[in-house]
Design a protein around this motif. Structure first.
Motif, PDB file in Angstrom:
ATOM      1  N   GLN A 173       9.039  -0.529   2.900  1.00  0.00           N
ATOM      2  CA  GLN A 173       9.189   0.065   1.582  1.00  0.00           C
ATOM      3  C   GLN A 173       7.821   0.475   1.048  1.00  0.00           C
ATOM      4  N   VAL A 174       7.859   1.287   0.008  1.00  0.00           N
ATOM      5  CA  VAL A 174       6.623   1.768  -0.578  1.00  0.00           C
ATOM      6  C   VAL A 174       5.974   0.660  -1.400  1.00  0.00           C
ATOM      7  N   GLN A 175       4.673   0.510  -1.208  1.00  0.00           N
ATOM      8  CA  GLN A 175       3.908  -0.449  -2.003  1.00  0.00           C
ATOM      9  C   GLN A 175       2.608   0.182  -2.455  1.00  0.00           C
ATOM     10  N   VAL A 182      -0.764  -1.268  -4.430  1.00  0.00           N
ATOM     11  CA  VAL A 182      -1.373  -2.526  -4.842  1.00  0.00           C
ATOM     12  C   VAL A 182      -2.751  -2.253  -5.413  1.00  0.00           C
ATOM     13  N   CYS A 188      -6.617   1.229  -5.426  1.00  0.00           N
ATOM     14  CA  CYS A 188      -5.170   1.179  -5.214  1.00  0.00           C
ATOM     15  C   CYS A 188      -4.915   1.478  -3.742  1.00  0.00           C
ATOM     16  N   ALA A 218      -2.151   2.047  -0.812  1.00  0.00           N
ATOM     17  CA  ALA A 218      -0.766   2.489  -0.666  1.00  0.00           C
ATOM     18  C   ALA A 218      -0.268   2.273   0.755  1.00  0.00           C
ATOM     19  N   SER A 219       1.010   1.952   0.855  1.00  0.00           N
ATOM     20  CA  SER A 219       1.654   1.822   2.160  1.00  0.00           C
ATOM     21  C   SER A 219       3.101   2.241   2.038  1.00  0.00           C
ATOM     22  N   TYR A 260       6.544   6.085  -7.872  1.00  0.00           N
ATOM     23  CA  TYR A 260       6.120   4.783  -7.371  1.00  0.00           C
ATOM     24  C   TYR A 260       4.978   4.254  -8.222  1.00  0.00           C
ATOM     25  N   GLY A 305       2.281   0.703  -8.961  1.00  0.00           N
ATOM     26  CA  GLY A 305       1.756  -0.594  -8.589  1.00  0.00           C
ATOM     27  C   GLY A 305       2.130  -1.633  -9.630  1.00  0.00           C
ATOM     28  N   GLN A 306       1.739  -2.858  -9.366  1.00  0.00           N
ATOM     29  CA  GLN A 306       2.085  -3.956 -10.271  1.00  0.00           C
ATOM     30  C   GLN A 306       1.080  -4.081 -11.417  1.00  0.00           C
TER      31      GLN A 306
END
Length: 124
Positions: A1-3, A5, A22, A24-25, A113, A115-116
């Protein structure tokens, strides 16, 4: 899934500089416009800036223009936010976000999308 961070936040003093990153994956990173937003206590999430998929174009909110710089490294799937001359008014949670729309993209609901978030606190 897309992350997405974010990292690099923390407690700093007024006048300091901070670089957020940041990572991304799970997505074709080089096909996404990347944006940075922040949310201060009691305020709505605010656009700071964005960078085109190639990195060739950047756009900034007037409030941070000249102090903040966004760069990206597509082979490493990262986008950075360099913040200089910080003030207590820059205290917020900072978010990176991704959209397939072409830059500039100013509205948060255009980003699919997120990030947290990472907290940046600037003491006076």
């Amino acid at each position: 899934q897309v992350q997405l961070v974010e990292s690099g936040g923390g407690l700093v003093q007024a006048g300091d500089s901070v670089r957020l990153s940041c990572s991304a994956s799970g997505l074709a990173f080089s096909k996404y416009t990347m944006g940075w937003f922040r949310e201060a206590p009691g305020k709505e999430r605010a656009f700071l800036g964005c960078i085109s998929w190639s990195g060739g174009r950047t756009h900034y909110a007037d409030s941070v223009k000249g102090r903040f710089t966004i760069t990206r490294n597509n082979p490493k799937n990262t986008v950075d936010l360099q913040m200089n001359t910080l003030t207590p008014e820059d205290t917020a949670v900072y978010y990176c976000a991704a959209t397939t729309q072409n830059a500039p993209v100013y509205v948060s609901n255009a980003y699919v999308y997120w990030g947290q978030g990472t907290q940046v606190t600037v003491s006076s």
